[in-house]
Design an enzyme around this catalytic site. Structure first.
Site, PDB file in Angstrom:
ATOM      1  N   CYS A 186       2.638  -1.266  -3.219  1.00 30.62           N
ATOM      2  CA  CYS A 186       0.914  -1.156  -3.356  1.00 30.62           C
ATOM      3  C   CYS A 186       0.566   0.182  -3.969  1.00 30.62           C
ATOM      4  CB  CYS A 186       0.384  -1.298  -2.098  1.00 30.62           C
ATOM      5  SG  CYS A 186       0.560  -0.267  -0.604  1.00 30.62           S
ATOM      6  N   GLY A 225      -2.282  -7.342   1.595  1.00 32.91           N
ATOM      7  CA  GLY A 225      -1.870  -8.219   0.535  1.00 32.91           C
ATOM      8  C   GLY A 225      -2.586  -7.905  -0.775  1.00 32.91           C
ATOM      9  N   TRP A 253       5.179  -9.218   1.787  1.00 34.18           N
ATOM     10  CA  TRP A 253       6.447  -9.086   1.840  1.00 34.18           C
ATOM     11  C   TRP A 253       7.179  -8.055   1.439  1.00 34.18           C
ATOM     12  CZ3 TRP A 253       7.407  -8.096  -3.219  1.00 34.18           C
ATOM     13  CH2 TRP A 253       6.513  -8.413  -4.070  1.00 34.18           C
ATOM     14  N   LYS A 268       1.065 -13.030  11.193  1.00 30.89           N
ATOM     15  CA  LYS A 268       1.501 -14.042  10.194  1.00 30.89           C
ATOM     16  C   LYS A 268       1.986 -13.088   9.163  1.00 30.89           C
ATOM     17  CE  LYS A 268       1.008 -16.133   6.959  1.00 30.89           C
ATOM     18  NZ  LYS A 268       1.863 -16.220   5.838  1.00 30.89           N
ATOM     19  N   GLY A 306      -5.216  -8.629  -3.754  1.00 32.05           N
ATOM     20  CA  GLY A 306      -6.619  -8.822  -4.073  1.00 32.05           C
ATOM     21  C   GLY A 306      -7.241 -10.168  -3.866  1.00 32.05           C
ATOM     22  N   GLU A 340      -2.386  -4.767 -11.451  1.00 30.14           N
ATOM     23  CA  GLU A 340      -1.239  -4.338 -10.894  1.00 30.14           C
ATOM     24  C   GLU A 340      -0.088  -5.472 -11.294  1.00 30.14           C
ATOM     25  OE1 GLU A 340      -1.209  -5.676  -6.491  1.00 30.14           O
ATOM     26  OE2 GLU A 340      -0.392  -3.491  -6.153  1.00 30.14           O
ATOM     27  N   GLU A 363      -6.094  -4.225   3.150  1.00 30.00           N
ATOM     28  CA  GLU A 363      -5.342  -3.103   2.375  1.00 30.00           C
ATOM     29  C   GLU A 363      -4.840  -3.931   1.339  1.00 30.00           C
ATOM     30  OE1 GLU A 363      -4.683  -0.113   3.150  1.00 30.00           O
ATOM     31  OE2 GLU A 363      -5.784   0.116   5.049  1.00 30.00           O
ATOM     32  N   LEU A 364      -5.276  -3.780   0.111  1.00 31.66           N
ATOM     33  CA  LEU A 364      -4.963  -4.402  -1.056  1.00 31.66           C
ATOM     34  C   LEU A 364      -4.349  -3.606  -1.951  1.00 31.66           C
ATOM     35  CD1 LEU A 364      -8.752  -5.969  -1.180  1.00 31.66           C
ATOM     36  CD2 LEU A 364      -6.521  -6.950  -0.212  1.00 31.66           C
ATOM     37  N   SER A 399       4.499 -12.689   5.764  1.00 36.44           N
ATOM     38  CA  SER A 399       4.650 -13.498   4.404  1.00 36.44           C
ATOM     39  C   SER A 399       5.818 -14.657   4.426  1.00 36.44           C
ATOM     40  CB  SER A 399       4.935 -12.528   3.323  1.00 36.44           C
ATOM     41  OG  SER A 399       5.111 -13.275   2.066  1.00 36.44           O
ATOM     42  N   GLU A 400       5.559 -15.463   3.839  1.00 34.52           N
ATOM     43  CA  GLU A 400       6.606 -16.582   3.773  1.00 34.52           C
ATOM     44  C   GLU A 400       7.594 -16.281   3.029  1.00 34.52           C
ATOM     45  OE1 GLU A 400       3.245 -16.830   2.796  1.00 34.52           O
ATOM     46  OE2 GLU A 400       3.055 -17.659   0.782  1.00 34.52           O
ATOM     47  N   LEU A 401       7.389 -15.527   2.081  1.00 35.72           N
ATOM     48  CA  LEU A 401       8.621 -14.959   1.189  1.00 35.72           C
ATOM     49  C   LEU A 401       9.398 -14.041   2.011  1.00 35.72           C
ATOM     50  CD1 LEU A 401       6.787 -14.213  -2.039  1.00 35.72           C
ATOM     51  CD2 LEU A 401       8.079 -16.215  -1.689  1.00 35.72           C
ATOM     52  N   THR A 440      -6.125 -12.777  -2.388  1.00 34.75           N
ATOM     53  CA  THR A 440      -6.346 -13.333  -1.203  1.00 34.75           C
ATOM     54  C   THR A 440      -7.004 -12.472  -0.091  1.00 34.75           C
ATOM     55  OG1 THR A 440      -3.702 -13.883  -1.383  1.00 34.75           O
ATOM     56  CG2 THR A 440      -4.764 -13.875   0.890  1.00 34.75           C
TER      57      THR A 440
HETATM   58  N1  LIG Z   1      -2.641  -1.389   0.539  1.00 37.25           N
HETATM   59  C1  LIG Z   1      -1.543  -1.648   1.164  1.00 37.25           C
HETATM   60  O1  LIG Z   1      -1.422  -0.817   2.144  1.00 37.25           O
HETATM   61  C2  LIG Z   1      -0.469  -2.594   0.726  1.00 37.25           C
HETATM   62  C3  LIG Z   1       0.679  -2.614   1.198  1.00 37.25           C
HETATM   63  C4  LIG Z   1       1.649  -3.549   0.848  1.00 37.25           C
HETATM   64  C5  LIG Z   1       1.040  -4.498   0.014  1.00 37.25           C
HETATM   65  N2  LIG Z   1      -0.134  -4.503  -0.624  1.00 37.25           N
HETATM   66  C6  LIG Z   1      -0.468  -5.620  -1.610  1.00 37.25           C
HETATM   67  O2  LIG Z   1       0.091  -6.676  -1.428  1.00 37.25           O
HETATM   68  C7  LIG Z   1       0.194  -7.625  -2.368  1.00 37.25           C
HETATM   69  C8  LIG Z   1       1.856  -8.039  -2.330  1.00 37.25           C
HETATM   70  O3  LIG Z   1       1.954  -9.003  -1.364  1.00 37.25           O
HETATM   71  P1  LIG Z   1       1.945 -10.406  -1.165  1.00 37.25           P
HETATM   72  O4  LIG Z   1       2.238 -11.013  -2.635  1.00 37.25           O
HETATM   73  O5  LIG Z   1       2.580 -10.778  -0.009  1.00 37.25           O
HETATM   74  O6  LIG Z   1       0.347 -10.821  -1.175  1.00 37.25           O
HETATM   75  P2  LIG Z   1      -0.645 -12.150  -0.805  1.00 37.25           P
HETATM   76  O7  LIG Z   1      -2.119 -11.991  -0.817  1.00 37.25           O
HETATM   77  O8  LIG Z   1      -0.056 -13.321  -1.599  1.00 37.25           O
HETATM   78  O9  LIG Z   1      -0.071 -12.687   0.511  1.00 37.25           O
HETATM   79  C9  LIG Z   1      -0.501 -11.667   1.756  1.00 37.25           C
HETATM   80  C10 LIG Z   1      -0.203 -12.501   2.953  1.00 37.25           C
HETATM   81  O10 LIG Z   1      -1.549 -13.431   3.148  1.00 37.25           O
HETATM   82  C11 LIG Z   1      -1.352 -14.908   3.292  1.00 37.25           C
HETATM   83  N3  LIG Z   1      -1.954 -15.865   2.616  1.00 37.25           N
HETATM   84  C12 LIG Z   1      -1.936 -16.032   1.320  1.00 37.25           C
HETATM   85  N4  LIG Z   1      -3.409 -16.894   1.307  1.00 37.25           N
HETATM   86  C13 LIG Z   1      -3.785 -16.943   2.385  1.00 37.25           C
HETATM   87  C14 LIG Z   1      -5.144 -17.371   2.630  1.00 37.25           C
HETATM   88  N5  LIG Z   1      -5.786 -18.217   1.851  1.00 37.25           N
HETATM   89  N6  LIG Z   1      -5.584 -17.245   3.931  1.00 37.25           N
HETATM   90  C15 LIG Z   1      -4.872 -16.547   4.806  1.00 37.25           C
HETATM   91  N7  LIG Z   1      -3.679 -15.855   4.343  1.00 37.25           N
HETATM   92  C16 LIG Z   1      -3.235 -16.024   3.283  1.00 37.25           C
HETATM   93  C17 LIG Z   1       0.404 -14.819   2.649  1.00 37.25           C
HETATM   94  O11 LIG Z   1       1.050 -15.926   3.365  1.00 37.25           O
HETATM   95  C18 LIG Z   1       0.742 -13.697   3.153  1.00 37.25           C
HETATM   96  O12 LIG Z   1       1.182 -13.466   4.456  1.00 37.25           O
HETATM   97  C19 LIG Z   1       0.103  -6.583  -3.798  1.00 37.25           C
HETATM   98  O13 LIG Z   1      -1.060  -6.735  -4.199  1.00 37.25           O
HETATM   99  C20 LIG Z   1       0.288  -5.238  -2.779  1.00 37.25           C
HETATM  100  O14 LIG Z   1      -0.343  -4.231  -3.627  1.00 37.25           O
HETATM  101  C21 LIG Z   1      -1.121  -3.545  -0.300  1.00 37.25           C
HETATM  102  C1  LIG Z   2       5.349   3.794   2.772  1.00 37.82           C
HETATM  103  N1  LIG Z   2       5.510   3.399   1.423  1.00 37.82           N
HETATM  104  C2  LIG Z   2       6.782   3.273   1.059  1.00 37.82           C
HETATM  105  C3  LIG Z   2       4.742   4.225   0.700  1.00 37.82           C
HETATM  106  C4  LIG Z   2       5.015   1.934   1.184  1.00 37.82           C
HETATM  107  C5  LIG Z   2       3.670   1.868   1.775  1.00 37.82           C
HETATM  108  C6  LIG Z   2       3.254   0.118   1.580  1.00 37.82           C
HETATM  109  C7  LIG Z   2       2.825  -0.341   0.429  1.00 37.82           C
HETATM  110  O1  LIG Z   2       3.363  -1.081  -0.253  1.00 37.82           O
HETATM  111 NA    NA Z   3      12.819 -14.361   1.111  1.00 34.88          NA
END
Ligand SMILES: NC(=O)c1ccc[n+]([C@@H]2O[C@H](COP(=O)([O-])OP(=O)(O)OC[C@H]3O[C@@H](n4cnc5c(N)ncnc54)[C@H](O)[C@@H]3O)[C@@H](O)[C@H]2O)c1
Ligand SMILES: C[N+](C)(C)CCCC=O
Ligand code: NA
Length: 489
Positions: free
Chosen positions: A295, A238, A161, A185, A240, A394, A260-261, A187-189, A242
């Protein structure tokens, strides 16, 4: 300051080129992070809808209008999508700001990045045509061959999200460029702008089933996608926790995944920096942009002892300039955290840091003037040691923790003292030292004298617990969405 008005469209799931009500007819409320009010709703897909979308995607691959396209033909769709995004930029930015609390300024920036990513992958789609068949000389008369690159098939794209449409685009654009059929799919948020991408695809005439968009909860809509036998790959961004679930489920089917965590990225500041204020500005931007929900946020400040007190004083001065307000106010610099759950988590991290003996140098609370909404003050935490949770985990909120160092060796050790490996930054005018850090940092992304600039042409991704695979750049297409095979001719 007047808050701009914007209507939130009411949408269904986007499947097979059409809007389709979820089989179970469930919907999820959209809660404004700025006001805590319900401002709309999104459809909630379940396993049954996943089945329908997967079928639609497979049909798209089997049909000539998608499955037999050239890269140049697919590029036309991608460019048309980019143009529509720019046409609707201001509305999309407002929708995203309403949905996830991002400042309007940052949201508008993201929409430019979204359009640029579609354009970039249009270029790569065109370039693919000449690379589809690569001759390989076996130096034999009796056997001849070539290597063929083909789209991987039906791909599931699961996204977070914090940059709703941008993170989706980093996967959708290369998947379509490669010729895959995709199921997104979000994020629901924060799904509003991803659903609008469905409308844009419909308007530009993207063949039905090439991209399907299923909003819904992770366990209900994401998990069935991961365990579906006819989904050939999962690309996930998303958390780690998940990521582990997804990798575990995908392993049962030997399904490839890219992850990508999260991160806990360091910014190392040396006393030889030319411009202290500029270093302070990058430090603040690196940790507090998007309210720290990035992230790659450089959320561990590793500061040379000789300038520590002056640097912190300057940080405290600058931090006062960060305007906290409704994110739709034009000059807002820090909006709310995305949801009540995330807000509570951030405050818990801060209180645990206090309990463990760290000092809250500034912030740490809800800003007094914001009576509603999930706002947290920009927070700086000192007297941190490496066993504290605030150093290790994090936060995903506007929280910077600080440690000092004396020598370069000590700085490297502190920078790498993390299970994560997404990004790192070094601030120093010594170019050779920066080069030494490039080798030493155990991360995929390294910034010199800045933090966060991101380029579509460069591979984005991490090491260690920050995951594997890469978004962006040509690596994304070649490693994630194409598959190699060869015939003997
Ligand atoms: N490395 C990167 O490029 C990058 C970029 C953006 C965000 N992130 C990471 O994402 C996290 C924040 O995002 P978030 O809170 O939306 O993450 P999240 O893991 O809660 O959710 C991510 C997605 O996974 C889905 N999901 C949740 N449970 C699932 C399951 N059991 N099976 C399949 N899908 C499922 C969610 O609905 C959502 O669409 C942070 O840890 C952030 O660092 C990483
Ligand atoms: C492109 N930005 C702004 C660095 C965001 C990367 C995605 C991570 O959350
Ligand atoms: Na929202």
């Amino acid at each position: 300051m007047a808050i701009p008005n914007v209507r939130i469209p009411s949408r269904q799931l986007y499947i097979d080129g059409e809007w389709r009500e979820p089989v179970k007819k469930n919907r999820i409320p959209i809660i404004s992070p700025a006001t805590e009010e319900i401002i709309g709703e999104i459809p909630a897909a379940t396993e049954e809808d996943v089945d329908i979308a997967v079928e639609a995607a497979r049909r798209a691959l089997a049909r000539d209008d998608w499955g037999s396209t050239t890269g140049a033909q697919r590029a036309k769709y991608l460019r048309a999508i980019a143009a529509k995004i720019l046409e609707r930029k201001s509305e999309l930015a407002k929708l995203e700001s309403l949905d996830c609390g991002k400042t309007l300024f940052e949201a508008a920036w993201d929409m430019d990045d979204v359009a640029a990513s579609f354009e970039y992958y249009a270029d790569l789609a065109e370039a693919l045509d000449s690379k589809r068949k690569t001759p390989v000389d076996l130096h034999l008369d009796s056997f001849k061959t070539y290597v063929l690159r083909e789209p991987l098939g039906v791909v599931g794209l699961i996204t977070p999200w914090n940059y709703p449409l941008l993170m989706a685009t980093w996967k959708v654009a290369p998947a379509l460029a490669a010729g895959c059929a995709a199921i997104l799919k979000p994020s629901e948020l924060a799904s509003i702008t991803c659903l609008e991408l469905g409308e844009i695809c419909r308007e530009v005439g993207l063949p039905p089933g090439a991209l399907n968009i299923l909003t819904g909860l992770g366990p209900e809509a994401g998990a069935p996608l991961v365990s579906h036998p006819h989904v050939d790959k999962i690309a996930f961004t998303g958390s780690g926790a998940t990521g582990v679930k997804i990798m575990t489920a995908a392993a049962q089917l030997v399904k490839p995944v890219t992850l990508e965590l999260g991160g806990k990225s360091p910014i190392v500041v040396f006393d030889d920096i030319d411009n202290l204020d500029l270093a302070v500005e990058w430090t603040l931007f690196g940790c507090f942009a998007n309210a720290g929900q990035v992230c790659s946020a450089t959320s561990r400040l590793i500061l040379q002892e000789s300038i520590a007190s002056e640097f912190l004083e300057r940080l405290l001065l600058w931090i006062k300039n960060i305007k906290i307000s409704d994110p739709l106010e034009e000059d807002c610099k820090l909006g709310p955290i995305v949801s009540s759950g995330q807000y509570e988590k951030v405050l818990k991290f801060i209180s645990k840091a206090k309990d463990e003996g760290a000092t809250i140098l500034c912030g740490g609370e809800r800003p007094q003037h914001m009576k509603k909404g999930y706002y947290v003050q920009p927070t700086i935490i000192t007297d941190v040691n490496t066993s504290m949770e605030i150093w290790k985990e994090e936060v995903f909120g506007p929280v910077l923790c600080v440690k000092t160092f004396k020598t370069e060796e000590e700085a490297i050790e502190l920078a790498n003292d993390t299970k994560y490996g997404l990004a790192s930054a070094i601030m120093s005018k010594d170019v050779e030292r920066c080069e030494r850090f490039t080798k030493a940092f155990q991360t995929g992304i390294i910034w010199f004298n800045c933090s966060q600039p991101t380029f579509t042409q460069l591979p984005w991704g991490g090491r260690k617990r920050s995951g594997f695979g890469r978004d962006l750049g040509e690596w994304n297409i070649s490693k994630c969405f194409l598959v190699l095979k060869w015939p003997q001719i």
